[in-house]
Design an enzyme around this catalytic site. Structure first.
Site, mmCIF file in Angstrom:
data_model
loop_
_atom_site.group_PDB
_atom_site.id
_atom_site.type_symbol
_atom_site.label_atom_id
_atom_site.label_comp_id
_atom_site.label_asym_id
_atom_site.label_seq_id
_atom_site.Cartn_x
_atom_site.Cartn_y
_atom_site.Cartn_z
ATOM 1 N N ASP A 59 33.500 38.389 32.677
ATOM 2 C CA ASP A 59 33.578 37.737 33.931
ATOM 3 C C ASP A 59 34.889 37.561 34.549
ATOM 4 O OD1 ASP A 59 33.323 36.244 36.575
ATOM 5 O OD2 ASP A 59 31.764 35.116 35.383
ATOM 6 N N HIS A 60 35.558 37.954 35.396
ATOM 7 C CA HIS A 60 36.856 38.292 35.852
ATOM 8 C C HIS A 60 37.162 36.721 36.429
ATOM 9 C CE1 HIS A 60 40.883 39.374 36.062
ATOM 10 N NE2 HIS A 60 40.762 40.642 36.304
ATOM 11 N N ARG A 61 36.126 36.125 36.825
ATOM 12 C CA ARG A 61 36.429 34.685 37.377
ATOM 13 C C ARG A 61 36.670 33.805 36.377
ATOM 14 N NH1 ARG A 61 30.567 33.891 39.970
ATOM 15 N NH2 ARG A 61 30.041 34.284 37.994
ATOM 16 N N PRO A 85 31.851 39.714 39.245
ATOM 17 C CA PRO A 85 32.996 40.730 38.895
ATOM 18 C C PRO A 85 33.162 40.944 37.606
ATOM 19 C CG PRO A 85 34.020 38.509 39.586
ATOM 20 C CD PRO A 85 32.667 38.337 39.610
#
Length: 432
Positions: free
Chosen positions: A404-406, A232
């Site tokens: 990376d939104h994680r 994401p």
């Protein structure tokens, strides 16, 4: 006792190697550590070395042939030693790479890693190939033995492997057998083995040309496919003022050529220092954990004729700009020559891609997993901006960070770019 020569994993991400050139002939004396041949990996051209002393009794894999890691490619033994038992299983790959292979635990740095070349399905013979010449008619007693390269060429040229007479060990069909068989039947697809872009575009009477993937292009396809889909990603763009960077570069250049640096060198240094201050960005995704790195190993994307490769500047935050400049130039040169060592293109904690030299104003780069982010650098240009209420001309550059939104939240990425802006717009902080 005879020593088997396997296709070794010469890089942490290598799953297949192409034997570009044999450096030893059959009958040549070899010692342990002697280079036997040159192998194209997913990143570079490297040497395959002997793991025993004796005579190179047999070269099983031909030049230009690609085989999976662990495949038997040759045999070293005494001049009068019986090696027939070893050659009997030459077509079957060994179950694992030898212990000398590079450790797979090293995190990959390139944005891309090749998988093994899939075996081509049985080809449907063309009308001309369906009735082979008598010299080619052969009824094998068991499964047809063939190399991966031969299977691919047979599929491309519409040849039935069962109708081709093999000249390799135990009747194994190899590249030259396919080429010989193709002369008696018109090819269904025109091919060009060269990987150079200019040669790929050479004029041809065919409607199209199929060019086999190079090892580096295979790894690009695999690694980027692992990134853009499941990760994401969000993007943050900032425009930075380079006025003081330009002034500092001019002052450094007056000190001599040893102090001359490019804008890219300054930005690499600034990014590395900012990462040292924001370990939450200098991180890797581990599936069930996040790894925060205490050292900054900066990967820099380099374009080659065959694709993209990312050499690594280790501990970039602790190096002077002049050191980064020298190392970046050398790594880029070695990358284009395909002469990088495994430790020079693995282990990055964060990557940077710069297309400014091509006149690209702004772009987004694809994250190199398992890294948390990548910065894309556009061209620097003079712009009219307002400073203290007055219009002035300033040198500006746009940076876009893919996150990376994680691992990284929007505010975390924004704070990192704030630090980067402060360092770039006050570059003396980089030499403090």
């Amino acid at each position: 006792m005879a020593t088997k020569v396997f296709m070794e994993a010469l890089s942490p991400t290598m799953e297949e190697g192409k034997l570009v050139k044999w450096l030893k002939n059959e009958g040549d004396a070899v010692k342990s550590g002697d280079p036997l041949g040159e192998v194209e990996t997913d990143k570079a051209i490297m040497e395959l070395v002997a793991r025993g002393d004796g005579v190179l009794r047999k070269r099983i894999v031909n030049e230009g042939e690609a085989v999976p890691v662990g495949t038997l490619v040759g045999v070293i033994g005494a001049a009068d030693e019986d090696i027939s038992a070893l050659l009997g299983g030459a077509a079957a790959p060994a179950p694992a790479a030898p212990a000398a292979a590079a450790p797979a635990a090293t995190p990959p740095a390139a944005p891309s890693a090749a998988g093994p070349l899939p075996s081509a399905p049985a080809a449907v013979p063309s009308p001309a190939a369906a009735t082979p010449a008598p010299a080619q008619a052969a009824t094998p007693s068991g499964p047809t033995r063939s190399s991966p390269l031969a299977r691919r060429l047979a599929t491309e040229r519409g040849l039935d492997l069962a109708a081709v007479q093999g000249s390799g060990p135990n009747g194994r069909i190899i590249k030259r057998d396919i080429e010989a068989a193709a002369t008696s039947a018109p090819a269904t697809v025109a091919t060009q083995p060269s990987s150079a872009p200019a040669q790929r575009a050479a004029a041809s009477s065919a409607d199209f040309n199929d060019v086999p993937l190079t090892q580096i292009r295979k790894i690009i396809a695999k690694r980027l496919g692992e990134s853009i889909g499941p990760i994401p990603t969000f993007y943050l763009t900032a425009e930075l003022d380079l006025t003081r960077v330009m002034e500092m570069r001019a002052a450094m250049a007056e000190l001599g050529s040893d102090f001359k640096v490019s804008v890219n060198d300054v930005l690499l240094k600034a990014i590395a220092v900012a990462l040292s201050q924001h370990p939450e960005v200098n991180a890797h995704w581990g599936g069930d954990h996040i790894r925060y790195h205490n050292r900054v190993h900066l990967g820099m994307a380099v374009a080659t004729d065959d694709g993209l490769i990312v050499p690594v500047i280790w501990d970039a935050d602790t190096k002077r700009m002049s050191e980064i400049s020298k190392e970046a130039k050398e790594l880029a040169k070695r990358a284009r020559e395909r002469k990088l060592k495994p430790e020079e293109f693995t282990g990055s904690t964060f990557s940077v891609s710069n297309l400014g030299m091509f006149g690209i104003d702004q772009f987004t780069a694809i994250i190199n997993p398992p890294e948390a982010a990548i910065i894309a650098i556009g061209t620097s240009e003079a712009k009219m901006v307002v400073v203290d209420g007055e219009p002035v001309v300033r040198q500006r550059v746009r940076l876009t960070m893919s996150c990376d939104h994680r691992i990284i939240d929007g505010a975390v990425g924004a704070k990192f770019l704030q630090t980067l802006r402060r360092l770039v717009e006050n570059p003396l902080m980089l030499v403090y």
